[in-house]
Design a protein around this motif. Structure first.
Motif, short mmCIF file in Angstrom:
data_model
loop_
_atom_site.label_atom_id
_atom_site.label_comp_id
_atom_site.label_asym_id
_atom_site.label_seq_id
_atom_site.Cartn_x
_atom_site.Cartn_y
_atom_site.Cartn_z
N ILE A 162 -15.07 -20.93 6.49
CA ILE A 162 -15.85 -20.63 5.29
C ILE A 162 -17.34 -20.86 5.58
O ILE A 162 -17.75 -21.91 6.08
CB ILE A 162 -15.39 -21.48 4.10
CG1 ILE A 162 -14.04 -20.97 3.60
CG2 ILE A 162 -16.41 -21.42 2.95
CD1 ILE A 162 -13.50 -21.69 2.41
N GLY A 163 -18.14 -19.85 5.30
CA GLY A 163 -19.58 -19.90 5.56
C GLY A 163 -19.96 -19.46 6.96
O GLY A 163 -21.16 -19.35 7.27
N GLN A 164 -18.98 -19.17 7.80
CA GLN A 164 -19.24 -18.77 9.18
C GLN A 164 -19.27 -17.24 9.32
O GLN A 164 -18.66 -16.52 8.54
CB GLN A 164 -18.16 -19.32 10.11
CG GLN A 164 -18.07 -20.84 10.15
CD GLN A 164 -19.31 -21.47 10.78
OE1 GLN A 164 -19.90 -20.91 11.70
NE2 GLN A 164 -19.69 -22.63 10.27
N THR A 165 -20.00 -16.79 10.33
CA THR A 165 -20.02 -15.36 10.67
C THR A 165 -18.99 -15.11 11.76
O THR A 165 -19.00 -15.76 12.80
CB THR A 165 -21.41 -14.93 11.16
OG1 THR A 165 -22.37 -15.17 10.11
CG2 THR A 165 -21.44 -13.45 11.51
N VAL A 166 -18.11 -14.18 11.52
CA VAL A 166 -17.02 -13.90 12.45
C VAL A 166 -17.03 -12.42 12.86
O VAL A 166 -17.61 -11.58 12.16
CB VAL A 166 -15.65 -14.25 11.84
CG1 VAL A 166 -15.56 -15.73 11.53
CG2 VAL A 166 -15.39 -13.42 10.59
N LYS A 167 -16.40 -12.15 13.99
CA LYS A 167 -16.16 -10.76 14.39
C LYS A 167 -14.70 -10.44 14.12
O LYS A 167 -13.81 -11.20 14.49
CB LYS A 167 -16.47 -10.56 15.88
CG LYS A 167 -16.18 -9.13 16.36
CD LYS A 167 -16.41 -8.96 17.86
CE LYS A 167 -17.89 -8.92 18.18
NZ LYS A 167 -18.12 -8.55 19.62
N ILE A 168 -14.48 -9.32 13.45
CA ILE A 168 -13.13 -8.92 13.06
C ILE A 168 -12.82 -7.53 13.62
O ILE A 168 -13.63 -6.61 13.50
CB ILE A 168 -12.98 -8.90 11.53
CG1 ILE A 168 -12.99 -10.33 10.98
CG2 ILE A 168 -11.71 -8.18 11.10
CD1 ILE A 168 -12.98 -10.40 9.47
N TYR A 169 -11.65 -7.42 14.24
CA TYR A 169 -11.09 -6.11 14.55
C TYR A 169 -9.98 -5.87 13.52
O TYR A 169 -9.21 -6.77 13.22
CB TYR A 169 -10.49 -6.07 15.95
CG TYR A 169 -11.52 -6.10 17.05
CD1 TYR A 169 -12.05 -4.92 17.56
CD2 TYR A 169 -11.96 -7.31 17.59
CE1 TYR A 169 -12.99 -4.94 18.58
CE2 TYR A 169 -12.91 -7.34 18.59
CZ TYR A 169 -13.43 -6.15 19.09
OH TYR A 169 -14.36 -6.18 20.09
N TYR A 170 -9.94 -4.66 12.97
CA TYR A 170 -8.93 -4.36 11.96
C TYR A 170 -8.32 -2.99 12.22
O TYR A 170 -8.95 -2.10 12.79
CB TYR A 170 -9.51 -4.42 10.55
CG TYR A 170 -10.66 -3.47 10.30
CD1 TYR A 170 -10.44 -2.20 9.77
CD2 TYR A 170 -11.97 -3.84 10.59
CE1 TYR A 170 -11.48 -1.33 9.53
CE2 TYR A 170 -13.03 -2.97 10.36
CZ TYR A 170 -12.78 -1.72 9.82
OH TYR A 170 -13.82 -0.86 9.60
#
Length: 203
Positions: A162-170
């Motif tokens: 929570i509050g973090q920047t993430v990289k997502i593959y979907y």
């Protein structure tokens, strides 16, 4: 929060009751809110058309991941005849949709996945024990499937992300994405925090 609407702009009462009857509590508020917003916009242009479009959008959510467990329906309807009258038509539709969807597997690979960067606002356990993410500035339900989540759980991910920047593959949508209304359900195939791979379906 559900939008405030005038009395004459209310979605069809019976259709709304039907949505609340079959839809899981953890998805209901977001789905009902989104569909109501769509209804209001369409109602201002064409009230008659808005009513049947609302009904059609509700029907699109008759999918396994959004259905309440059977025990919840038994608690709501103690009379057997009421249960059968309400449940049998729904069961037929759900089984038909499940049979069709089961023939269309999602290929979990990078070629079939899109990539994005997002800020995590919330992480919770969703229907069927999926892990559901709310992402800043993005509508829809992003989830890690209960089938592939391994040892991950919503509480630990919530504390970390929570509050973090993430990289997502979907998973990129296929033909059946046409069944989804504005609120999409989007399966996460890989989740990264910096250089750390927290979850991946890629082999």
């Amino acid at each position: 929060m559900k939008p405030k609407i005038k009395m004459e702009e209310n979605p069809p009462k019976r259709v709304l009751q039907f949505l609340r009857w079959f839809c899981r509590e953890d998805y209901l508020e977001e789905i009902e809110g989104d569909l109501t917003e769509i209804f209001i916009r369409q109602y201002k242009r064409n009230p008659r058309k808005a009513n049947w479009k609302f009904a059609w959008n509700v029907i699109k959510y008759l999918r396994p991941e959004f259905l309440k467990p059977l025990k919840d329906h038994y608690l709501m309807y103690k009379n057997y005849s009421q249960i059968m009258k309400l449940f049998m038509p729904i069961a037929f539709i759900v089984l038909f949709v499940m049979a069709i969807l089961s023939l269309i597997p999602i290929k979990a690979n990078k070629e079939n996945s899109a990539e994005m960067i997002a800020n995590v606002m919330a992480v919770k356990q969703g229907g069927l024990n999926d892990i559901v993410f709310s992402l800043q500035g993005l509508r829809g339900i992003y989830y890690i499937s209960h089938i592939t989540k391994n040892d991950l759980n919503a509480d630990s991910l919530s504390r970390r992300l929570i509050g973090q920047t993430v990289k997502i593959y979907y998973a990129k949508p296929h033909f059946w994405a046409l069944l989804s209304p504005t609120t999409n359900t989007i399966q996460i195939t890989e989740l990264r925090l910096g250089n750390e791979v927290i979850f991946s379906e890629f082999r």
